[in-house]
Design a protein around this motif. Structure first.
Motif, short mmCIF file in Angstrom:
data_model
loop_
_atom_site.label_atom_id
_atom_site.label_comp_id
_atom_site.label_asym_id
_atom_site.label_seq_id
_atom_site.Cartn_x
_atom_site.Cartn_y
_atom_site.Cartn_z
N ASP A 1 2.72 36.40 -60.51
CA ASP A 1 2.10 36.75 -59.23
C ASP A 1 2.98 36.48 -58.02
O ASP A 1 2.85 37.14 -57.00
CB ASP A 1 0.78 35.99 -59.06
CG ASP A 1 -0.26 36.42 -60.08
OD1 ASP A 1 -0.14 37.54 -60.62
OD2 ASP A 1 -1.18 35.63 -60.35
N ASP A 2 3.87 35.49 -58.11
CA ASP A 2 4.62 35.12 -56.93
C ASP A 2 6.08 34.75 -57.16
O ASP A 2 6.75 34.29 -56.25
CB ASP A 2 3.93 33.97 -56.19
CG ASP A 2 3.48 32.88 -57.13
OD1 ASP A 2 3.95 32.82 -58.28
OD2 ASP A 2 2.63 32.07 -56.73
N PRO B 1 10.42 18.58 -50.24
CA PRO B 1 10.85 18.90 -51.60
C PRO B 1 10.50 17.76 -52.56
O PRO B 1 10.69 16.59 -52.25
CB PRO B 1 12.37 19.05 -51.46
CG PRO B 1 12.58 19.42 -50.03
CD PRO B 1 11.52 18.67 -49.26
N LYS B 2 9.96 18.16 -53.71
CA LYS B 2 9.53 17.19 -54.71
C LYS B 2 10.13 17.60 -56.06
O LYS B 2 10.11 18.77 -56.41
CB LYS B 2 8.00 17.18 -54.79
CG LYS B 2 7.43 16.13 -55.69
CD LYS B 2 5.90 16.12 -55.59
CE LYS B 2 5.32 15.03 -56.45
NZ LYS B 2 3.86 15.01 -56.35
N PHE B 3 10.65 16.60 -56.78
CA PHE B 3 11.21 16.86 -58.10
C PHE B 3 10.11 16.69 -59.14
O PHE B 3 9.43 15.65 -59.16
CB PHE B 3 12.40 15.93 -58.37
CG PHE B 3 13.53 16.19 -57.42
CD1 PHE B 3 14.43 17.22 -57.67
CD2 PHE B 3 13.67 15.45 -56.26
CE1 PHE B 3 15.46 17.49 -56.78
CE2 PHE B 3 14.70 15.71 -55.37
CZ PHE B 3 15.60 16.74 -55.62
N GLY C 1 5.47 22.96 -50.81
CA GLY C 1 4.48 23.88 -50.29
C GLY C 1 3.20 23.85 -51.11
O GLY C 1 2.92 22.89 -51.83
N LYS C 2 2.42 24.92 -51.00
CA LYS C 2 1.20 25.07 -51.77
C LYS C 2 1.59 25.55 -53.16
O LYS C 2 2.07 26.67 -53.32
CB LYS C 2 0.27 26.07 -51.09
CG LYS C 2 -0.20 25.66 -49.73
CD LYS C 2 -1.06 26.74 -49.10
CE LYS C 2 -1.42 26.36 -47.68
NZ LYS C 2 -2.16 27.43 -47.01
N LEU C 3 1.39 24.71 -54.16
CA LEU C 3 1.85 25.00 -55.50
C LEU C 3 0.67 25.24 -56.43
O LEU C 3 -0.29 24.48 -56.42
CB LEU C 3 2.72 23.85 -56.02
CG LEU C 3 3.88 23.46 -55.10
CD1 LEU C 3 4.54 22.19 -55.60
CD2 LEU C 3 4.88 24.60 -55.01
N GLY C 4 0.75 26.27 -57.25
CA GLY C 4 -0.33 26.59 -58.17
C GLY C 4 -0.38 25.68 -59.39
O GLY C 4 -1.44 25.49 -59.97
N GLY D 1 8.73 31.87 -51.09
CA GLY D 1 7.66 32.36 -50.24
C GLY D 1 7.52 31.56 -48.98
O GLY D 1 8.11 30.49 -48.82
N LYS D 2 6.72 32.07 -48.08
CA LYS D 2 6.45 31.37 -46.82
C LYS D 2 5.63 30.10 -47.09
O LYS D 2 5.85 29.08 -46.46
CB LYS D 2 5.69 32.32 -45.90
CG LYS D 2 5.48 31.85 -44.51
CD LYS D 2 4.84 32.95 -43.69
CE LYS D 2 4.37 32.43 -42.36
NZ LYS D 2 3.69 33.47 -41.59
N ASP D 3 4.69 30.19 -48.06
CA ASP D 3 3.81 29.06 -48.34
C ASP D 3 4.33 28.12 -49.42
O ASP D 3 3.88 26.99 -49.53
CB ASP D 3 2.43 29.57 -48.77
CG ASP D 3 1.72 30.31 -47.64
OD1 ASP D 3 1.96 29.97 -46.47
OD2 ASP D 3 0.96 31.25 -47.94
N SER D 4 5.26 28.59 -50.24
CA SER D 4 5.79 27.74 -51.30
C SER D 4 7.19 28.19 -51.71
O SER D 4 7.53 29.36 -51.59
CB SER D 4 4.86 27.77 -52.52
OG SER D 4 4.77 29.07 -53.04
#
Length: 152
Positions: free
Chosen positions: A109-110, A63-65, A52-55, A131-134
């Motif tokens: 924050d998340d 999915p990424k390792f 997803g959108k990752l900070g 989360g929905k985005d990540s």
């Protein structure tokens, strides 16, 4: 005989009234000593699966390792409560946490962190973000270079 019993009861009541505050103070001091001092700068490396959108990493649809280096800085602690920051090469977030014995619980924050102080200068922290985005699941082994000089 009645006077003797009344005097004995009064004497016992006084002893209890004197002893209870002293025992409460001793219990509080022992409990405060049992709280680990987690202030300082902790460095760690994580093993992560995320999408997803990752900070702290590039966005990904699958999915990424990932493996990342982290700096956890705890700059304030009051008993079992503490605050600080968690930073990667890409971003920095505020974290708030509490200790329950040697168990550690934090939020940013998340996401949510659950971990354990495993030694004076080591801790293991698991991070979950749903989360929905990540989505992120991670484990990080942290090491503090030197314990702060606080007298604890």
């Amino acid at each position: 005989m009645v006077r003797f019993r009344a005097a004995l009861v009064a004497c016992l009541a006084c002893c209890i009234l004197v002893a209870v505050p002293a025992l409460a103070k001793e219990h509080k001091e022992k409990k405060e000593k049992d709280v680990p001092d987690v202030t300082g700068v902790w460095k760690g490396a994580s093993d992560t699966v995320a999408m997803g959108k990752l900070g702290h990493a590039d966005a990904t649809d699958a999915p990424k390792f990932l493996h990342a280096d982290w700096t956890l800085t705890i700059d304030k602690q009051d008993g079992p409560s503490f605050s600080g920051t968690k930073a990667s090469a890409k971003a920095k977030e505020t974290v708030l946490g509490v200790l329950d014995g040697h168990k550690i619980y934090m939020v940013d924050d998340d996401g949510t962190y659950i971990g354990q102080v495993t030694g004076k200068n080591t801790l293991i922290v698991k991070y979950l973000e749903a989360g929905k985005d990540s989505k992120v699941a991670s484990i990080t082994h942290y090491r503090r270079d030197a314990a702060p000089e606080t007298g604890k």
